[in-house]
Design an enzyme around this catalytic site. Structure first.
Site, short mmCIF file in Angstrom:
data_model
loop_
_atom_site.label_atom_id
_atom_site.label_comp_id
_atom_site.label_asym_id
_atom_site.label_seq_id
_atom_site.Cartn_x
_atom_site.Cartn_y
_atom_site.Cartn_z
N GLU A 254 50.18 -122.19 -100.66
CA GLU A 254 50.87 -122.28 -99.75
C GLU A 254 52.06 -122.45 -100.53
OE1 GLU A 254 48.34 -124.01 -100.23
OE2 GLU A 254 49.02 -126.21 -99.82
N ARG B 85 35.95 -135.42 -104.62
CA ARG B 85 37.46 -135.35 -104.97
C ARG B 85 38.03 -135.16 -106.16
NH1 ARG B 85 38.99 -140.34 -101.72
NH2 ARG B 85 41.09 -138.88 -102.10
N GLY C 216 47.14 -133.04 -99.73
CA GLY C 216 48.19 -134.15 -99.54
C GLY C 216 46.78 -135.29 -99.83
N GLU C 217 46.97 -136.65 -99.03
CA GLU C 217 45.86 -137.01 -100.12
C GLU C 217 45.15 -137.34 -98.51
OE1 GLU C 217 46.37 -139.00 -102.87
OE2 GLU C 217 43.95 -139.11 -101.49
N SER C 218 43.50 -136.89 -99.04
CA SER C 218 42.81 -136.44 -97.68
C SER C 218 42.01 -138.24 -97.18
CB SER C 218 41.78 -136.64 -98.37
OG SER C 218 40.60 -136.73 -99.31
N ILE D 273 45.88 -128.69 -107.50
CA ILE D 273 46.93 -130.42 -107.88
C ILE D 273 45.94 -131.34 -107.40
CG2 ILE D 273 48.62 -131.06 -106.93
CD1 ILE D 273 50.16 -128.35 -106.42
N ARG D 274 45.57 -132.17 -108.11
CA ARG D 274 44.07 -132.95 -108.61
C ARG D 274 43.02 -132.89 -107.61
NH1 ARG D 274 45.84 -138.01 -105.18
NH2 ARG D 274 47.97 -136.56 -104.65
N HIS E 85 46.52 -123.76 -103.87
CA HIS E 85 47.15 -124.35 -102.67
C HIS E 85 47.78 -122.33 -102.68
CE1 HIS E 85 47.39 -128.12 -101.30
NE2 HIS E 85 46.86 -128.78 -103.31
N CYS F 71 43.22 -128.01 -100.03
CA CYS F 71 42.29 -129.21 -100.99
C CYS F 71 41.93 -130.46 -100.13
CB CYS F 71 44.01 -128.96 -101.81
SG CYS F 71 43.34 -130.47 -102.82
N1 GLN Z 1 43.33 -135.52 -105.09
C1 GLN Z 1 43.72 -135.42 -103.24
C2 GLN Z 1 42.33 -135.87 -102.24
O1 GLN Z 1 41.08 -136.19 -102.98
C3 GLN Z 1 43.93 -133.89 -102.47
C4 GLN Z 1 44.99 -133.34 -103.93
C5 GLN Z 1 46.02 -131.78 -102.89
O2 GLN Z 1 45.83 -132.27 -101.62
N2 GLN Z 1 46.22 -131.52 -103.03
O3 GLN Z 1 43.02 -136.00 -101.29
#
Ligand code: GLN
Length: 192
Positions: free
Chosen positions: A172, A105, A46-48, A134-135, A170, A78
Protein backbone atom coordinates in the site's frame (compact mmCIF):
# COMPACT_ATOMS: atom_id res chain seq x y z
CA UNK A 1 -16.85 -6.09 -4.05
CA UNK A 2 -16.80 -4.62 -0.55
CA UNK A 3 -13.58 -4.84 1.43
CA UNK A 4 -12.98 -3.62 4.97
CA UNK A 5 -9.78 -2.17 6.37
CA UNK A 6 -9.28 -2.51 10.12
CA UNK A 7 -9.02 1.11 11.25
CA UNK A 8 -7.96 1.05 14.90
CA UNK A 9 -4.38 2.28 14.32
CA UNK A 10 -1.77 2.29 11.58
CA UNK A 11 -1.67 2.74 7.80
CA UNK A 12 -5.35 2.61 6.88
CA UNK A 13 -5.87 5.27 4.22
CA UNK A 14 -3.17 3.92 1.91
CA UNK A 15 -4.98 0.57 1.64
CA UNK A 16 -8.33 2.33 1.16
CA UNK A 17 -6.90 4.38 -1.72
CA UNK A 18 -5.46 1.31 -3.47
CA UNK A 19 -8.77 -0.56 -3.13
CA UNK A 20 -10.68 2.44 -4.50
CA UNK A 21 -8.29 2.58 -7.45
CA UNK A 22 -9.40 -0.97 -8.17
CA UNK A 23 -13.10 0.00 -7.98
CA UNK A 24 -13.79 -1.64 -4.64
CA UNK A 25 -16.23 -0.30 -2.14
CA UNK A 26 -14.34 0.15 1.15
CA UNK A 27 -15.30 0.32 4.81
CA UNK A 28 -13.14 1.42 7.75
CA UNK A 29 -13.81 -1.22 10.40
CA UNK A 30 -13.83 -0.07 14.04
CA UNK A 31 -16.58 -2.19 15.61
CA UNK A 32 -17.93 -5.73 15.30
CA UNK A 33 -21.12 -4.73 13.40
CA UNK A 34 -18.95 -3.34 10.61
CA UNK A 35 -17.72 -6.84 9.82
CA UNK A 36 -21.11 -7.69 8.30
CA UNK A 37 -21.56 -7.80 4.52
CA UNK A 38 -17.88 -7.66 3.68
CA UNK A 39 -16.10 -9.84 1.12
CA UNK A 40 -12.79 -9.61 2.96
CA UNK A 41 -10.70 -7.48 5.31
CA UNK A 42 -7.18 -6.02 5.40
CA UNK A 43 -5.29 -5.70 8.69
CA UNK A 44 -2.84 -2.82 8.12
CA UNK A 45 0.65 -2.15 9.39
CA UNK A 46 1.19 -0.15 12.56
CA UNK A 47 2.02 -1.36 16.04
CA UNK A 48 0.76 -4.87 16.63
CA UNK A 49 0.73 -4.48 20.43
CA UNK A 50 -1.53 -1.43 20.19
CA UNK A 51 -3.80 -2.86 17.51
CA UNK A 52 -4.04 -6.13 19.46
CA UNK A 53 -5.17 -4.32 22.62
CA UNK A 54 -7.75 -2.32 20.67
CA UNK A 55 -9.05 -5.47 18.95
CA UNK A 56 -9.87 -6.90 22.38
CA UNK A 57 -11.31 -3.69 23.77
CA UNK A 58 -13.68 -3.18 20.82
CA UNK A 59 -14.91 -6.78 20.85
CA UNK A 60 -13.59 -7.22 17.31
CA UNK A 61 -11.06 -9.90 18.17
CA UNK A 62 -13.41 -12.83 18.86
CA UNK A 63 -15.85 -12.05 16.05
CA UNK A 64 -13.13 -11.53 13.46
CA UNK A 65 -11.27 -14.66 14.57
CA UNK A 66 -14.43 -16.76 14.24
CA UNK A 67 -15.13 -15.39 10.76
CA UNK A 68 -11.57 -16.05 9.59
CA UNK A 69 -11.71 -19.63 10.88
CA UNK A 70 -14.90 -20.01 8.81
CA UNK A 71 -13.20 -18.85 5.60
CA UNK A 72 -13.47 -15.03 5.60
CA UNK A 73 -10.62 -13.69 3.40
CA UNK A 74 -8.04 -11.68 5.33
CA UNK A 75 -4.74 -10.04 4.45
CA UNK A 76 -2.33 -8.86 7.15
CA UNK A 77 0.46 -6.46 6.19
CA UNK A 78 3.39 -6.22 8.61
CA UNK A 79 1.77 -5.65 12.04
CA UNK A 80 -1.31 -7.31 10.50
CA UNK A 81 0.76 -10.42 9.86
CA UNK A 82 1.79 -10.47 13.54
CA UNK A 83 -1.88 -10.28 14.54
CA UNK A 84 -2.67 -13.40 12.47
CA UNK A 85 0.26 -15.54 13.64
CA UNK A 86 -0.19 -18.48 15.99
CA UNK A 87 3.31 -17.93 17.36
CA UNK A 88 5.52 -14.90 17.91
CA UNK A 89 9.13 -15.82 18.54
CA UNK A 90 10.12 -12.75 20.54
CA UNK A 91 6.94 -11.72 22.33
CA UNK A 92 4.87 -13.22 25.11
CA UNK A 93 1.63 -11.78 23.74
CA UNK A 94 -0.44 -13.55 21.04
CA UNK A 95 -3.35 -12.03 19.14
CA UNK A 96 -5.72 -13.80 16.72
CA UNK A 97 -3.69 -16.99 16.40
CA UNK A 98 -5.29 -18.18 13.17
CA UNK A 99 -2.33 -18.72 10.83
CA UNK A 100 0.14 -21.57 11.22
CA UNK A 101 3.20 -19.35 11.12
CA UNK A 102 5.83 -18.28 13.62
CA UNK A 103 6.93 -14.67 13.19
CA UNK A 104 9.81 -12.65 14.54
CA UNK A 105 8.92 -9.01 15.29
CA UNK A 106 11.26 -6.22 14.19
CA UNK A 107 13.38 -8.93 12.62
CA UNK A 108 15.40 -6.50 10.49
CA UNK A 109 16.18 -4.10 13.35
CA UNK A 110 14.77 -0.65 14.00
CA UNK A 111 13.25 2.07 11.83
CA UNK A 112 16.61 3.02 10.29
CA UNK A 113 16.97 -0.51 8.98
CA UNK A 114 13.89 -0.09 6.80
CA UNK A 115 14.50 -0.89 3.15
CA UNK A 116 13.07 -1.20 -0.35
CA UNK A 117 13.76 -3.97 -2.87
CA UNK A 118 12.33 -4.99 -6.24
CA UNK A 119 11.21 -8.57 -6.66
CA UNK A 120 9.06 -10.73 -8.89
CA UNK A 121 6.60 -12.89 -7.00
CA UNK A 122 5.40 -15.51 -9.45
CA UNK A 123 1.90 -16.02 -8.11
CA UNK A 124 1.22 -12.32 -7.85
CA UNK A 125 2.88 -10.51 -10.74
CA UNK A 126 4.70 -10.99 -14.03
CA UNK A 127 7.32 -8.29 -13.42
CA UNK A 128 9.37 -7.08 -10.48
CA UNK A 129 7.39 -5.00 -7.97
CA UNK A 130 8.66 -2.78 -5.14
CA UNK A 131 8.60 -4.27 -1.63
CA UNK A 132 8.87 -1.85 1.29
CA UNK A 133 9.98 -3.13 4.70
CA UNK A 134 9.47 -0.90 7.77
CA UNK A 135 10.45 -2.37 11.16
CA UNK A 136 9.26 -5.51 9.53
CA UNK A 137 8.76 -9.00 10.90
CA UNK A 138 9.64 -12.10 8.94
CA UNK A 139 8.40 -15.65 9.23
CA UNK A 140 10.69 -18.23 10.81
CA UNK A 141 8.43 -21.29 10.64
CA UNK A 142 5.41 -22.45 8.65
CA UNK A 143 3.43 -25.69 8.72
CA UNK A 144 2.50 -27.80 5.69
CA UNK A 145 -0.72 -25.95 4.85
CA UNK A 146 1.10 -22.68 4.42
CA UNK A 147 2.18 -21.77 0.92
CA UNK A 148 5.32 -19.61 0.74
CA UNK A 149 4.89 -16.85 -1.88
CA UNK A 150 8.14 -14.96 -1.36
CA UNK A 151 11.48 -15.16 0.40
CA UNK A 152 14.12 -12.44 0.71
CA UNK A 153 17.60 -13.66 1.62
CA UNK A 154 16.16 -17.00 2.71
CA UNK A 155 13.68 -15.33 5.06
CA UNK A 156 9.99 -15.89 4.38
CA UNK A 157 8.17 -12.59 3.82
CA UNK A 158 4.87 -13.51 2.10
CA UNK A 159 2.61 -16.52 2.64
CA UNK A 160 -0.88 -17.77 1.92
CA UNK A 161 -2.83 -20.32 3.92
CA UNK A 162 -6.23 -20.90 2.29
CA UNK A 163 -8.26 -17.69 2.89
CA UNK A 164 -5.38 -15.96 4.71
CA UNK A 165 -2.63 -13.85 3.17
CA UNK A 166 0.26 -12.29 5.11
CA UNK A 167 3.11 -10.05 3.98
CA UNK A 168 6.03 -8.57 5.94
CA UNK A 169 6.09 -5.62 3.55
CA UNK A 170 3.72 -2.81 2.56
CA UNK A 171 2.32 -2.86 -1.02
CA UNK A 172 0.00 0.00 0.00
CA UNK A 173 3.02 2.32 0.32
CA UNK A 174 3.96 1.88 -3.34
CA UNK A 175 2.11 2.76 -6.55
CA UNK A 176 1.89 -0.88 -7.50
CA UNK A 177 -1.56 -2.49 -7.26
CA UNK A 178 -0.66 -6.13 -7.96
CA UNK A 179 -0.93 -7.38 -4.40
CA UNK A 180 -4.27 -5.67 -3.89
CA UNK A 181 -5.48 -7.29 -7.11
CA UNK A 182 -4.30 -10.66 -5.85
CA UNK A 183 -6.23 -10.17 -2.60
CA UNK A 184 -9.37 -9.04 -4.43
CA UNK A 185 -9.18 -12.29 -6.40
CA UNK A 186 -9.02 -14.20 -3.14
CA UNK A 187 -12.14 -12.33 -1.99
CA UNK A 188 -13.92 -13.07 -5.29
CA UNK A 189 -13.31 -16.75 -5.00
CA UNK A 190 -14.91 -17.98 -1.89
CA UNK A 191 -16.57 -16.47 1.12
CA UNK A 192 -20.19 -15.35 1.37
N1 GLN B 1 7.23 -3.39 14.27
C1 GLN B 1 5.80 -3.39 14.24
C2 GLN B 1 5.22 -4.43 15.20
O1 GLN B 1 5.94 -5.24 15.69
C3 GLN B 1 5.29 -3.65 12.82
C4 GLN B 1 5.75 -2.55 11.89
C5 GLN B 1 4.84 -2.26 10.76
O2 GLN B 1 3.67 -2.65 10.74
N2 GLN B 1 5.34 -1.50 9.82
O3 GLN B 1 4.06 -4.43 15.45
Amino acid sequence: MRIGVLALQGGVIEHINHLKDLDCETIEVRKPEELENLDGIILPGGESTTIGKLLKKTGLLDKLKEKIINGFPVWGTCAGMILLAKNIENDVVRHMQVMDITVKRNAYGSQINSFLIQKKINEVCTEKIPLVFIRAPYITKVNDDVHVLCKVNENIVAVRQFNMLATSFHPELTDNLQFHKYFINMCNNNYK
